[in-house]
Design a protein around this motif. Structure first.
Motif, PDB file in Angstrom:
ATOM      1  N   THR A   1    -118.914 -67.178 -29.840  1.00  0.00           N
ATOM      2  CA  THR A   1    -117.660 -66.516 -29.494  1.00  0.00           C
ATOM      3  C   THR A   1    -117.958 -65.153 -28.917  1.00  0.00           C
ATOM      4  N   ASP A   2    -117.192 -64.824 -27.947  1.00  0.00           N
ATOM      5  CA  ASP A   2    -117.300 -63.514 -27.307  1.00  0.00           C
ATOM      6  C   ASP A   2    -115.873 -63.061 -27.067  1.00  0.00           C
ATOM      7  N   ASP A   3    -115.430 -62.031 -27.778  1.00  0.00           N
ATOM      8  CA  ASP A   3    -114.048 -61.587 -27.712  1.00  0.00           C
ATOM      9  C   ASP A   3    -113.753 -60.715 -26.496  1.00  0.00           C
TER      10      ASP A   3
END
Length: 176
Positions: A7-9
């Protein structure tokens, strides 16, 4: 966050600039495009409005025309007046934006009406049919212009004239 995280916000534009540009290009290709017209309200010293008789349509109109791709409306208005009537004019403020509903074979469009100010009698006598698009031009009173304009164009003109003493811009729909 580690590089190999699932995940990369961060927003798409922050983590992959190329993917962001591709996303924007796809949206640009799919979104509706509007035709943009840019006309100019020009008056003479007697307060009459300048109208033109285009060769390619049955009724008279305001000077101006359609914007080219990526051309700002105010520059389109200046270009059209220069090309059609042979005068260099710097347009003033925006008086009216008119959304025109789809009609006949045409999709909807946005029409911008800019203030061209008052020209002197000498400037008026220097007008000339410059590019073959026009059969003629004439200064008419607002009331007399009603007889030669399509009803929604006359309404657009009436709104532009009424708005010359205001600091605002009028948004209208189909001339009203």
């Amino acid at each position: 966050m580690p590089e190999n995280s699932m995940t990369d916000d961060r927003p798409l534009y922050g983590r992959d600039p190329d993917a962001w540009q591709a996303y924007l290009a796809e949206g640009n290709a799919k979104q509706a495009r509007k035709r943009v017209g840019a006309d100019v309200l020009i008056r003479n010293e007697q307060g009459h409005v300048l109208l033109v008789n285009p060769r390619y349509k049955p009724d008279w109109d305001l000077p101006g025309g359609m914007a080219e791709a990526n051309e700002p409306p105010h520059l389109a208005a200046e270009r059209e007046v220069r090309e059609e009537l042979g005068i260099g004019l710097t347009v003033g403020r925006l008086l009216v934006v008119d959304w025109v509903a789809p009609h006949g074979p045409w999709d909807d469009s946005l029409m911008f009406i800019f203030d061209g100010g008052t020209i002197t009698d000498a400037q008026a006598s220097a007008l000339r049919l410059a590019d073959g698009e026009l059969l003629g031009y004439q200064f008419l009173s607002l009331e007399d212009s009603r007889a030669v304009l399509r009803p929604y164009v006359w309404q657009r003109l009436r709104n532009a004239v009424a708005n010359t003493d205001s600091d605002s811009c009028r948004y209208i729909v189909n001339g009203r």
